[in-house]
Scaffold this active site. Structure first.
Site, PDB file in Angstrom:
ATOM      1  N   HIS A  85      -0.456  -5.006  -0.914  1.00  0.00           N
ATOM      2  CA  HIS A  85      -1.276  -4.124  -1.751  1.00  0.00           C
ATOM      3  C   HIS A  85      -0.773  -2.686  -1.713  1.00  0.00           C
ATOM      4  O   HIS A  85      -1.062  -1.902  -2.619  1.00  0.00           O
ATOM      5  CB  HIS A  85      -2.763  -4.223  -1.383  1.00  0.00           C
ATOM      6  N   ASP A 222      -0.574 -10.517   3.256  1.00  0.00           N
ATOM      7  CA  ASP A 222      -0.532  -9.176   2.658  1.00  0.00           C
ATOM      8  C   ASP A 222       0.683  -8.398   3.174  1.00  0.00           C
ATOM      9  O   ASP A 222       0.566  -7.528   4.036  1.00  0.00           O
ATOM     10  CB  ASP A 222      -1.838  -8.441   2.981  1.00  0.00           C
ATOM     11  N   SER A 646      -3.420   0.743   6.169  1.00  0.00           N
ATOM     12  CA  SER A 646      -2.828  -0.442   5.551  1.00  0.00           C
ATOM     13  C   SER A 646      -1.315  -0.411   5.710  1.00  0.00           C
ATOM     14  O   SER A 646      -0.669   0.576   5.374  1.00  0.00           O
ATOM     15  CB  SER A 646      -3.188  -0.502   4.067  1.00  0.00           C
TER      16      SER A 646
END
Length: 711
Positions: A85, A222, A646
């Site tokens: 992402h 991810d 992230s």
């Protein structure tokens, strides 16, 4: 009590005893107490192997990725692992209906196939330095809050500029800590030539999409892979075909040994922002204004986007990245408000504040300067409540809403006098927005948000456009929007071209989109002026509150709120019990992917390509399987993270890569304002699953050979 429940309880209590789970610690300011807590939990590295301004250390393998995520360098030739992402917008920019890298994934088998990403950069931290005394020397007792802010900002800017003057490849940034009570200089070096190397298909990288976002158990791969390039001297350089792969000072080794419950785990990255010291009044304002506005407005906008994305692949590709960014914080706001209520966060904050009131009253020197602290906070938050609420809805409905408005404001604020590089970057950003704009969708969004804003705020906060709608369009929002899009030249790049070429037949200030933009800016600044005095007092009193808490609990080991600087969090791999009768394990396996795909048959969010189903069903995981022959997909720890983390590296006790952090859990969404040790977990993707998908599905043996793999 079941053995598993006992293990979870011991894990959490042990972490609490060492203050291990809570805290985003500055590497340049790791005190003895923090280092000792890490050692007691199992860290097997000395502190100077984690951070050193003089010799290569673990921090040299960790980067700020694009300024909005984190990443980790994993090869001598500059490979960077980050989240899918985090790389999503770059993957989307290179995608088309013919080459749908979002859906199908992407792999470069050699350097020439790697795709340039001109909007990306990576940032390395070189050193940190306490400059509090120098910054605060500019503050005088008689200054009001605005004067103090100007004085502080001037010194902070001057200190940062000194770094660049000495070495043009360096960037110096001074950041405020503890609500503006301390200031530290961070020195960075940026690399601007970053290229896409590998991306799994979205059925891996986004498996579960919105349904699973912020949830555990999780089965999302991810991750994505990029490469840093430099000039022939290994120095930063803008993109050039002549650039070479960057050779880093430190490469993160990769562990195939995995983890067990209670294993030491630390996370290193760039968390965005937290408000752990915010008053209960500030939390209440955040809930009712900022969060609620995001919930209401983004929910409407995203429903329109999603409907059209599901209908047409071309729209799915255009809108995928902006939908992903918008929906992430939309669901975050929903979860945060829910967790604040369920975990009684306001009650806990108010209890702490009541204790602070008593301490102030019983301490003469504190009583003299802080007697009015809480009455002033309450008064000023109340004073700006309605204007702040209106501004929150205004930002979501207009500034983050219709893309025509965003384009108009970008063009209106275009800086022709800026540096050539900045001007070109601004132009590219505008052109990119046009490339991903569908006018029919944008008109529907605009019409819906005009109605939503009107329904949420007092009429005094309506900009002039609402008078125009009432008087010239019979109160019809749809009629106004149709007319605006029909008559504005800025709905296509043609208007931008005429503006840039200074076409004498086109007066940009007569364009209705620009007129609207000026109207909106005027109303926005009116709200700011209305709140100015109260906001200044709030900033001052929140800073005083922050300092008072640290004085009252002087023996505690305090960490500063996150502010997009590099931070270390540490603790253990650990399951949790979210509610009565439920116990969550600390890892998931590929079995869960197959189970979810079957349970959600027909749901595009859980679709998995037949090739991947076959690969996972085979059970042939080779060296990437665990001791039972299973393939772990995700795992959780009690490390303390937030947005910006992230893509952060999750390391074991020896500083070897275990995986990448990519999410938090639904039950602890209030963590930005209060840490809940029994509930808060960091969700990471297992590095073994990353390598398995790269090698066995992507056929990227060339990349695997670059890595420093330990077993």
């Amino acid at each position: 009590m079941k053995l598993r429940t006992v293990i979870i309880a011991i894990c959490c209590l042990f972490a609490l005893a060492g203050q291990a789970d809570e805290g985003m610690w500055m590497l340049g300011n790791l005190n003895k107490q923090t280092r000792q807590a890490m050692k007691e939990l199992g860290l097997q590295m000395p502190a100077d192997r984690l951070y050193s301004p003089k010799r290569p250390s673990l921090k040299d393998a960790v980067v700020s990725f694009g300024g909005f995520c984190s990443g980790v360098v994993v090869s001598e030739d500059g490979l960077v692992f980050t989240n899918h992402h985090c790389g999503f917008s770059s993957i989307q920019q290179h995608s088309s209906v013919e080459h749908d890298y979002l859906k199908d994934g992407f792999v470069a088998h050699n350097y020439s196939e790697e795709l340039p990403c001109p909007e990306l950069y990576v940032r390395f931290l070189l050193r940190q330095e306490d400059v509090t005394r120098r910054v605060l020397s500019a503050v005088k007792p008689a200054m009001d809050e605005a004067e103090r802010a100007n004085a502080v900002d001037s010194v902070m800017l001057a200190i940062g500029e000194e770094v660049s003057h000495k070495d043009s490849t360096l960037i110096g940034i001074v950041d405020a800590y503890y609500g503006g009570n301390e200031f530290w200089l961070s020195v960075y070096r940026d690399y601007n030539d970053v290229r896409l190397v590998f991306a799994p298909p979205s059925s891996v990288g986004k498996f579960g999409w919105d349904t699973d976002n912020w949830e555990w158990p999780r089965h999302t791969g991810d991750f994505s892979v990029f490469r840093i390039y430099a000039d022939k001297h290994n120095r930063p350089a803008d993109y050039s075909p002549d650039n070479r792969p960057y050779h880093p000072d430190y490469v993160a080794p990769i562990s195939l040994d995995g983890y067990h419950e209670g294993s030491f785990c630390m996370t290193l990255g760039y968390p965005g922002s937290t408000e752990r010291y915010l008053s209960s009044y500030g939390i209440e304002e955040m809930m009712n204004n900022t969060n609620q506005a995001q919930i209401d407005v983004r929910g409407l906008k995203q429903a329109i986007w999603k409907r059209e994305m599901d209908r047409r692949d071309s729209i799915r590709i255009k809108y995928a990245s902006k939908y992903d960014e918008s929906s992430n914080y939309w669901k975050n706001s929903i979860g945060m408000n829910r967790a604040i209520r369920r975990l009684h966060v306001l009650d806990k904050k108010q209890a702490m504040e009541q204790e602070l009131r008593r301490w102030i009253g019983q301490t003469p020197e504190e009583r003299e300067r802080l007697l009015q602290l809480f009455p002033d906070l309450e008064l000023n938050y109340k004073s700006r409540r309605e204007a702040n609420r209106a501004q929150a809805y205004f930002v979501e409905s207009f500034l983050n809403g219709p893309e025509l408005v965003q384009l108009a404001l970008s063009i209106l604020n275009f800086d022709f006098e800026g540096e050539e590089k900045a001007v070109i970057a601004s132009l590219k950003a505008i052109i990119e927005k046009y490339a991903n704009l569908d006018l029919g969708i944008d008109k529907e969004v605009f019409t819906a948000l005009l109605k939503e804003y009107r329904s949420k705020v007092d009429s005094v906060y309506l900009p002039e456009v609402y008078t125009t709608i009432a008087e010239e369009y019979g109160g019809s929002d749809q009629a106004y929007v149709d007319s605006l899009y029909a008559h504005s030249e800025l709905t296509t790049p043609r208007g931008l071209k005429r503006f840039l070429e200074q076409d004498s037949t086109y007066q940009i200030y007569d364009d209705p989109a620009i007129t609207l933009g000026i109207d909106l800016i005027t109303k926005f600044f009116e709200m700011n002026i209305q709140m100015q005095q109260a906001s200044g007092e709030i900033i001052r009193n929140e800073r005083l509150l922050n300092a008072a808490v640290r004085r009252m609990y002087a023996s505690r080991n305090f960490y500063p709120d996150a502010n997009s600087t590099m931070r270390l969090s540490f603790g253990t791999v650990c399951g949790y019990a979210p509610f009565d009768g439920a116990e969550y394990d600390y890892y998931t396996t590929t079995k869960g992917i197959l189970e979810k795909a079957r349970a959600h048959a027909g749901d595009v969010d859980f679709e998995v390509e037949p090739e991947i189903v076959s690969l996972l069903s085979s059970g042939d995981f080779g060296r990437y399987g665990d001791e039972k022959g299973e393939m772990n997909v995700c795992f959780i720890s009690n490390n303390d993270i937030t947005g910006g983390n992230s893509g952060s590296a999750m390391f074991n006790a020896r500083g070897e890569l275990l995986g990448l952090a990519f999410d938090g859990n639904w039950e602890a969404m209030s963590s930005d304002i209060l840490y809940e040790p029994k509930m808060q977990r960091t969700i990471g993707v297992d590095v073994r699953y990353i390598l398995f998908m790269m090698e066995k599905y992507g056929g990227a043996e060339n990349l695997i050979r670059e890595l420093k793999i330990k077993s």
